[in-house]
Every structure is written in structure tokens, then in C-alpha cells.
Design an enzyme around this catalytic site. Structure first.
Site, PDB file in Angstrom:
ATOM      1  N   GLU A   1       0.817  -1.072  -0.041  1.00 19.97           N
ATOM      2  CA  GLU A   1      -0.293  -0.052  -0.111  1.00 19.97           C
ATOM      3  C   GLU A   1       0.965   1.318  -0.076  1.00 19.97           C
ATOM      4  O   GLU A   1       0.184   2.234  -0.686  1.00 19.97           O
ATOM      5  CB  GLU A   1      -1.053   0.024   1.051  1.00 19.97           C
ATOM      6  CG  GLU A   1      -1.929  -1.009   1.264  1.00 19.97           C
ATOM      7  CD  GLU A   1      -1.730  -2.153   1.910  1.00 19.97           C
ATOM      8  OE1 GLU A   1      -0.594  -2.624   2.175  1.00 19.97           O
ATOM      9  OE2 GLU A   1      -2.411  -3.188   2.130  1.00 19.97           O
TER      10      GLU A   1
ATOM     11  N   CYS B   1      27.150  -6.097 -13.260  1.00 15.40           N
ATOM     12  CA  CYS B   1      26.484  -4.734 -13.380  1.00 15.40           C
ATOM     13  C   CYS B   1      27.342  -3.614 -12.550  1.00 15.40           C
ATOM     14  O   CYS B   1      26.491  -2.798 -12.194  1.00 15.40           O
ATOM     15  CB  CYS B   1      25.309  -4.662 -12.757  1.00 15.40           C
ATOM     16  SG  CYS B   1      24.084  -5.809 -13.806  1.00 15.40           S
TER      17      CYS B   1
ATOM     18  N   HIS C   1      29.118 -10.953 -17.677  1.00 16.51           N
ATOM     19  CA  HIS C   1      28.874  -9.308 -17.534  1.00 16.51           C
ATOM     20  C   HIS C   1      28.567  -9.332 -16.018  1.00 16.51           C
ATOM     21  O   HIS C   1      27.805  -9.986 -15.588  1.00 16.51           O
ATOM     22  CB  HIS C   1      27.441  -8.988 -18.514  1.00 16.51           C
ATOM     23  CG  HIS C   1      27.012  -7.702 -17.851  1.00 16.51           C
ATOM     24  ND1 HIS C   1      27.577  -6.699 -18.363  1.00 16.51           N
ATOM     25  CD2 HIS C   1      25.830  -7.524 -17.398  1.00 16.51           C
ATOM     26  CE1 HIS C   1      26.875  -5.489 -17.716  1.00 16.51           C
ATOM     27  NE2 HIS C   1      25.818  -6.204 -17.201  1.00 16.51           N
TER      28      HIS C   1
ATOM     29  N   HIS D   1      22.002   3.756 -17.737  1.00 14.81           N
ATOM     30  CA  HIS D   1      20.771   4.130 -16.532  1.00 14.81           C
ATOM     31  C   HIS D   1      20.288   5.488 -16.837  1.00 14.81           C
ATOM     32  O   HIS D   1      19.493   5.955 -16.286  1.00 14.81           O
ATOM     33  CB  HIS D   1      21.650   4.109 -15.151  1.00 14.81           C
ATOM     34  CG  HIS D   1      22.261   2.681 -15.252  1.00 14.81           C
ATOM     35  ND1 HIS D   1      23.449   2.413 -15.635  1.00 14.81           N
ATOM     36  CD2 HIS D   1      21.537   1.623 -14.665  1.00 14.81           C
ATOM     37  CE1 HIS D   1      23.763   1.152 -15.243  1.00 14.81           C
ATOM     38  NE2 HIS D   1      22.566   0.507 -14.830  1.00 14.81           N
TER      39      HIS D   1
ATOM     40  N   GLY E   1      22.861  -7.677 -23.960  1.00 11.48           N
ATOM     41  CA  GLY E   1      21.814  -8.737 -24.149  1.00 11.48           C
ATOM     42  C   GLY E   1      20.419  -8.057 -24.459  1.00 11.48           C
ATOM     43  O   GLY E   1      19.920  -8.333 -25.438  1.00 11.48           O
ATOM     44  N   SER E   2      19.935  -7.363 -23.675  1.00 14.89           N
ATOM     45  CA  SER E   2      18.318  -6.857 -23.728  1.00 14.89           C
ATOM     46  C   SER E   2      18.422  -5.826 -24.839  1.00 14.89           C
ATOM     47  O   SER E   2      19.258  -4.915 -24.701  1.00 14.89           O
ATOM     48  CB  SER E   2      17.689  -6.805 -22.464  1.00 14.89           C
ATOM     49  OG  SER E   2      18.379  -5.831 -21.723  1.00 14.89           O
TER      50      SER E   2
HETATM   51  N1  GLN Z   1      21.737  -9.860 -20.222  1.00 15.07           N
HETATM   52  C1  GLN Z   1      21.143  -9.033 -19.354  1.00 15.07           C
HETATM   53  C2  GLN Z   1      20.614  -7.892 -20.169  1.00 15.07           C
HETATM   54  O1  GLN Z   1      20.905  -7.339 -20.820  1.00 15.07           O
HETATM   55  C3  GLN Z   1      22.053  -8.368 -18.225  1.00 15.07           C
HETATM   56  C4  GLN Z   1      21.167  -7.589 -17.122  1.00 15.07           C
HETATM   57  C5  GLN Z   1      21.898  -7.067 -16.072  1.00 15.07           C
HETATM   58  O2  GLN Z   1      23.066  -7.076 -16.100  1.00 15.07           O
HETATM   59  N2  GLN Z   1      21.260  -6.790 -14.751  1.00 15.07           N
HETATM   60  O3  GLN Z   1      19.326  -7.225 -19.522  1.00 15.07           O
HETATM   61 ZN    ZN Z   2      24.321  -5.121 -16.128  1.00 18.40          ZN
END
Ligand code: GLN
Ligand code: ZN
Length: 757
Positions: free
Chosen positions: A16, A645, A643, A696, A433-434
């Protein structure tokens, strides 16, 4: 024996607070409406805790965003850039939490950091030379009075002075020691105020005491509390630690004038040993953290009773407590209407943990604890054979030998073989990737879930997205392509759903930061892959292009770190099981013609133990091998990427190299590329794509900017090892910024090739 909890989830039983806050941010409701929702959540939690019979009910564990930020406001440690906006107190607070952009100005939020070894994030207080620490806020007192009106004398909870000063960032010349007097005075005044209001106990949270402490740290802690406790009136003070043991300052804690000491017997490896070796001071209450505040399994009463019996030999006054705040577990199991009872009976969320404390109190107050119904039921539950346990999986992990963790031939030889195979240009370009998860992708997934779209039509839709994505990448001119990850909602959930052994909840949300919550899967049983997961999509994508198509998987450590882990087997054992499952997927991809495979370990660093001395033995010694197991079976010419982050791996740089991937991409663009020096100084062997721009932010980086970044990279990294890519996946970005950004990236790489050839 009494019972206590350290804190309770504040986001609300059905999130909530999240929804009300987001409405408030969008100006859809007033501040008064938001306050009302907050109050309802607090009173609901209060009633619940009262009904459960909890003896020490916390207050001020509520927060609109974060408890550390609350403490900064309470102590007047608010940077001027926020107060200068001239907003209401609540809006000034949200400006510090989320940044502010509007008619009154444009300021960024405070930095956010991971809260110790949890997935919760706190706002980092900023202190400069002009900061005047003093008691400035009134929230803890108001919340105490609010509960008092409901007839409950609560135990107010405030982040302690030591932890607060340790977590703050000092932007001027002054350091923590320079604020001892002022902070101690503020905390003393706070105690007096609570005493006047009728509080009996006040809890100061001091999780920083479980970290490695230097002599200076110990001095700081002693100096603060000698002063704070010097003229405390008739209110009792509990120093509450969690997330580990206090091996560096146990004696100091015992000697200071605390009335209660909260210790963690769940995560604190050495807590019991400390008490056995040094005893526990007479006359103080020991708040014993025996109910796990971080995981969702039912407490094992037999184990807890035996721990309490051990503690009893050294301490007279024991209070049964959670190991940390219940903030880190979901609210209520009763929200899970779809989950069969056969699973649910093994779980305890926050509400059920209240019940566990009450039951433990009953058991421990009985003359023959083992004969109580509560004890017997619990013993029966824990003796049930685990559903989902699979002897074949166990055999596979026990059969592993050292050879299974070694990829042959050596990195150097593979590098040569792969260069010859792929013939990629200098500075090969790729993505993580995405691709943007646009509204149509989300809508299709929702429609599939609701049954409005057939599985067949959904697959057609995803195929089309992949084909478009491949065409787009060819047009942009990238060298190593990806399929775009349109079929995935989340990089852990997707794999969890495709593997045996995981279960999923419906509403078991846990706060990650502010209004953001996550719903971790549960590792329920042994992990098994019974069919290929990504092979269909990756091979389809590869069929559309002659360029290499990267297969895209999530690694075992990340899958485990973002789930609720089992407690009946070790993390290492679970990680190996997941690694074996992902290994099968890797081998299947390879067998089906995928020549480059990326295994994401986005969260590898997340569960690194808090104390450096525990890093190897407790974590890296199984986490790094788990990753190696995933790829040790591939042929030399198959290229393995990983990879991460973040780029804070200076202190584990050797371990990262030891993962023995062929290429690693990570996020260096936001951290001023400082990691590059570390790579250079350590002769980092793995090829690297340090991320040439920050995904980001919606900003589109110019070609010149990226060229400049590449230039800086080439000063530290051999050109033969450098990859050019964004710093993370593009799923949260829009197409309109992604396409020009990637075009600039490719153009910059081309220029760099020209300059370096
Ligand atoms: N392969 C994922 C993407 O490209 C990696 C995401 C991540 O590092 N959090 O979204
Ligand atoms: Zn990442």
C-alpha cells in the site's frame, strides 16, 4: 522469557505504501492522503504485533523511504541543496531520496548503497564541514506517541550514532571523529525525550559493529557511547547488532553501560563462541537473534531450543529476538492463495515469524519443552522428507572432480584460436543482451498470462521482435549480435521458471529501495534442467544473420543470490546444482551452433561476506568455481562472455580473472573509469568491455564523447583486449535513445580502429 523484533516491513501487506507514494509523486493524491495510508499501515502492524503477544513492539521502524535517510533528517544532516529548495519537510525528504526537478530547482538524489549483505539499499547521508549535527526532527517521538494512543508502550528504534557516522559520506575535511560531541549530545537528548514520553526501552541499531573494525573504529564507538550513556535517565538502552557477529568489539559492548545487547545467533558465526569464551555481563538483557529475519523458512525449534540452552549457561535474562529487521522478508503468507499448503507450511513470512516467537516463548517457558505441542508439530514438519529432493542431482554434485572446474586449453591458447575463428575487427562492438522492453512486449506478456493471446501467437510475436532486433543491429553495424531477450520478464525469474526446483510466490514482495520491491523466487528443492531453455530463440536469431549471435544466460551465483536459498543444504551445494543446470544449457547452445555464449553474473559481488577475512572461505571458494563449472565443458573455439553490473571489483580482481571467461563486460562509465588502472596494474587477462556509456540515463552519448572514452581505455588496456559496448542491458531504455546511442558507439569504434591501425 520475553519476545522482541528488530523491525517490521513498512511497505504494507499489499504494498500500500508503494502505491500511495507513487500516486503522491505523480501529484494524484495529497500529502495528507499519503500520511493517512502510512498511518493505517503502522496501526495495522501495531495491532498485529499486539495480537501476537509480542513483548517489545518496535516503533519508528516505519519510513517513507529509508531509515538511514530518516536519521539524517533527525540529526540535521541534510545537504543545503535540498533545504534550499524551500519545499515542505516531506518534499525536502523526497527530494533527497529521489532528486528534484521542477520550478524550484534541479538537484540529484543522495547516493544509494547496498545495506550490508542484503538486497535492500539505503541513502548515503552526506556530511560537510558546515553540517551541524543536532536533534532536529520529531518523527520518532510522534510515532512513539501515536502507538501510545493505541495503548502500546513501544520500543523506539533509531539507527545508532556509530553506524550513522560510519555510513555517512564526508565531503569536506571533517571526518566522523569530528562529530562525536555533537552526535553524542543529539542522541543523549533523544534518550531524554523518550524517557519523558514514557519509553522504557530504546533500541539503537548498530549493524556496523559486525564489520571488520580498526582500533580507530573501536575508539569512535567507545567515545560515542561513553558520552551518550553518561547521563541517561531512567530509559533502558538496547544496542542492537545484526548481519553477523561482533568479534572485534564484544568486550567494549559488554563494558559500556547498555541495558540490553542484541546479538545475531543466526548469521553471526562466532556469536555463541564469544559468549562461551568471555561470558555475558550480569544484569544486562541479551536479545538473542534466533529467528531468521532474512529467509522465509520455518524456524527449527529443536535447533533454537538447543542454542537458547547454551546461551542460558551464560546469561540470565534472555529475550527471544529476530536476527535482523523483518524488512527483508515478505509480509504475509496468507496473501499466497495459489501456493499449495504442502509448500506454505514450510514458510514463515513476517506475520508467521511473530507467531514463531510466541511459540518459542511457550516452549521455552515449559518445564519439558520437547513435550509441548508446538515443539512436536515443528519437529514433525522438519522431519518430513523434502519434496523436490532428487538423488540423481546429489550424485552429480558429489561426483564432480577438480577437472570439472578447469577449462582447457589455457586462456592464452583459446584467445588465439578464437581470434582466428571470429576474425572480428579491432574494438569489436556488442551489447549486453536486452533491447528495449517496449510497451508492446509487456502487453503481449500480460495478454499471454491472461489467456487473451495464445501461446502460438505470443511466440510469433516474439519471433517478429527478434527478427526486427537482428535487422536493426545489422543496420547499426554491430559486430556480435544478440536476440534482445524479449521473451524474458526478469533475468532470474525466467530461468527459475524453466528449471525444476524453484517455486514462485504471488505477492511475496520485499522492499529493495524506496518504493521498489522485488519478489525473489524460492529455491525449494534440488535443481534440474529437464529441457532446453533458450536454445530455440538463440538458434532462430542466429539463423537470421551471418554475424555471431551471442547466447544469453544468467549465471548460478546471480540466480542464487537473487532467490531465497535453502537452509537444509549449503549455498555451495545449491550453487553447484544450478551451475550444472546452466552448464547443460551452455553445451546445448554450443551443440546447436551458437559460438559465443554470455553467462551474466550481475550479482556476483552481492553476497560477498561483510568481513574480508571470510571472503575466500565462505564465498569466493565456491562462487568462482560454480561459474567455472558452467563453462568448463565447451570447446576452445567457443567464446564465453560474462557481464557484471558494477565495477567495484578492485578488491576481487584476481577472482574475477579466475572465472576464466574469455570476455567480461561491466559498468565502468559511471565510476570515472578508475577500474581501468586496477585492470592494468593487475595485468588483467580476460578481454574486457568496460562499458563506454551509461545506460541508466536517457542521455544520448555523442560519437566524440565515446571516442574520448575509448581513448582513455586504450591508455590502460591493450587494444587487442578491448571490446566496445554499453555498460548494461538496454531493456529499460526507449528505442528513440537506444538507436542513436548505438550508432554513435559503432561510429566511435570505427574511428578508433582507424586511429589504432
Ligand atoms: N543480459 C542482461 C540484459 O542485457 C543483463 C542484465 C543485467 O546485467 N542486470 O538485460
Ligand atoms: Zn548489467
Amino acid at each position: 522469557m520475553k519476545t522482541s523484533i528488530i523491525g517490521y516491513p513498512r511497505i504494507g501487506r499489499l504494498r500500500e505504501l508503494k502505491f500511495a507514494s507513487e500516486k503522491y509523486f505523480r501529484s494524484e493524491i495529497s500529502a495528507a492522503d499519503l500520511e493517512q495510508t502510512a498511518k493505517e499501515i503502522r496501526l495495522y502492524n501495531l495491532e498485529l504485533q499486539k495480537k501476537s503477544g509480542l513483548d517489545y513492539i518496535p516503533s519508528n521502524d516505519f519510513s517513507f523511504y529509508d531509515g538511514v535517510l530518516d536519521t539524517a533528517f533527525l540529526l540535521n544532516a541534510v545537504p543545503e541543496r535540498y533545504t534550499a529548495l524551500g519545499l515542505s519537510t516531506l518534499d525536502t525528504y523526497f527530494a533527497a531520496a529521489r532528486g528534484y526537478q521542477g520550478e524550484k530547482g534541479d538537484v540529484k538524489a543522495l547516493a544509494m548503497k547496498k545495506w550490508y549483505n542484503t538486497n535492500y539499499h539505503y541513502m548515503v547521508p552526506e556530511i560537510d564541514d558546515s553540517t551541524v549535527i543536532k536533534l532536529a526532527g520529531s518523527k520518532p517521538f510522534e510515532l512513539f506517541k501515536e502507538a501510545l494512543e493505541s495503548g502500546v508502550v513501544t520500543k523506539p528504534v533509531v539507527i545508532g550514532a556509530y553506524t550513522f557516522l560510519k555510513l555517512a559520506r564526508y565531503t569536506g575535511k571533517k571526518r566522523a571523529v569530528d562529530f562525536v560531541e555533537a552526535a553524542a549530545a543529539a542522541y543523549s537528548e533523544m534518550l531524554n525525550r523518550f524517557s519523558e514520553l514514557g519509553a522504557e526501552w530504546v533500541q539503537f541499531d548498530e549493524p556496523s559493529l559486525v564489520m571488520d573494525m580498526t582500533d580507530e573504529d573501536i575508539k569512535l564507538f567507545d567515545a560515542l557511547y561513553e558520552k551518550i550513556l553518561a547521563d541517561k535517565q531512567d530509559v533502558k538502552v538496547l544496542v542492537q547488532t545484526y548481519f553477523g557477529d561482533v568479534r572485534d568489539c564484544y568486550n567494549d559492548i559488554c563494558e559500556l553501560d547498555f541495558d540490553g545487547v542484541g546479538l545475531d545467533f543466526t548469521e553471526g558465526k562466532k556469536t555463541l563462541d564469544l559468549i562461551k569464551a568471555d561470558g555475558f555481563p550480569k544484569g544486562k538483557a541479551l536479545f538473542a537473534g534466533v529467528v531468521n529475519g532474512k529467509n522465509i523458512w520455518r524456524n527449527n525449534y529443536a535447533d533454537t531450543v538447543s542454542v537458547i540452552n547454551e546461551i542460558k549457561k551464560h546469561a540470565e535474562n534472555i529475550v527471544l529476538n529476530t536476527s535482523c529487521s523483518l524488512l527483508h522478508v515478505p509480509c504475509a503468507l496468507s496473501n499466497e492463495v495459489k501456493l499449495p499448503e504442502s509448500y506454505k507450511k514450510h514458510f514463515a513470512f513476517a506475520e508467521e515469524k511473530l507467531e514463531e516467537l510466541a511459540q518459542l516463548r511457550t516452549i521455552l517457558s515449559s518445564h519439558s519443552p520437547n513435550e509441548t505441542a508446538e515443539y512436536k508439530d515443528n519437529a514433525a514438519l522438519h522431519s518430513e522428507p523434502r519434496i523436490g529432493s532428487d538423488s540423481a542431482v546429489k550424485e552429480r554434485t558429489t561426483a564432480l572432480t577438480d577437472r570439472d572446474f578447469i577449462r582447457l586449453p589455457s586462456f592464452e591458447e583459446r584467445e588465439k584460436i578464437q581470434k582466428a575463428r571470429f576474425k572480428l575487427p579491432l574494438f569489436p562492438t556488442t551489447t549486453i543482451g536486452s533491447f528495449p522492453q517496449t510497451a508492446d512486449v509487456k502487453a503481449a506478456r500480460t495478454a499471454l498470462r491472461k489467456g487473451e493471446l495464445s501461446a502460438e501467437d505470443y511466440e510469433k510475436f516474439i519471433s517478429k521482435k527478434i527478427a526486427d532486433c537482428v535487422a536493426l543491429q545489422e543496420e547499426i553495424g554491430l559486430d556480435v549480435l544478440v536476440h534482445g531477450e524479449f521473451e524474458r520478464n526478469d533475468m532470474v525469474e525466467y530461468f527459475g521458471e524453466c528449471l525444476d526446483g524453484f517455486i514462485f510466490t504471488d505477492k511475496a514482495w520485499v522492499q529493495s529501495y524506496g518504493t521498489r520491491c522485488v519478489k525473489p523466487p524460492v529455491v525449494w528443492g534440488d535443481i534440474l534442467r529437464n529441457k532446453p531453455i533458450t536454445v530455440k530463440w538463440s538458434t532462430y536469431a542466429q539463423s537470421l544473420t551471418s554475424k555471431p549471435m551471442k547466447g544469453m544466460l544468467t549465471g548460478p551465483v546471480t540466480i542464487l543470490n537473487w532467490s531465497f536459498p535453502r537452509e537444509d543444504i549449503s549455498l555451495k551445494e545449491s550453487a553447484l546444482q544450478i551451475a550444472l543446470a546452466i552448464r547443460e544449457e551452455v553445451l546445448d547452445l554450443e551443440a546447436n551452433g551458437i559460438s559465443i555464449i554470455q553467462v551474466d553474473e550481475a550479482a556476483l559481488r552481492e553476497k560477498l561476506p561483510l568481513r574480508r577475512s571470510d571472503w575466500k572461505e565462505d564465498y569466493l571458494d565456491w562462487a568462482i568455481p560454480a561459474f567455472r563449472l558452467v563453462h568448463s565443458g565447451v570447446r576452445p573455439e567457443t567464446q564465453i562472455h560474462t557481464h557484471m553490473c558494477y565495477s567495484e571489483f578492485a578488491d576481487i580482481i584476481k577472482d574475477i580473472d579466475d572465472m576464466d571467461a574469455d570476455v567480461i563486460t561491466f559498468e565502468a562509465s559511471r565510476s570515472d573509469l578508475t577500474i581501468l588502472d586496477v585492470l592494468k596494474n593487475n595485468n588483467f587477462r580476460t578481454e574486457v568491455g568496460p562499458g563506454v556509456y551509461d545506460i541508466h540515463s536517457p542521455r544520448i552519448p555523442s560519437k566524440a564523447e565515446i571516442q574520448e572514452t575509448i581513448r582513455k581505455m586504450t591508455e590502460r588496456i591493450p587494444v587487442s583486449k578491448l571490446w566496445i559496448n554499453p555498460d548494461c542491458g538496454l531493456k529499460t531504455r526507449g528505442t528513440e535513445e537506444t538507436v542513436p546511442s548505438l550508432k554513435n558507439l559503432v561510429a566511435a569504434a570505427k574511428e578508433a580502429r582507424y586511429e589504432n591501425s
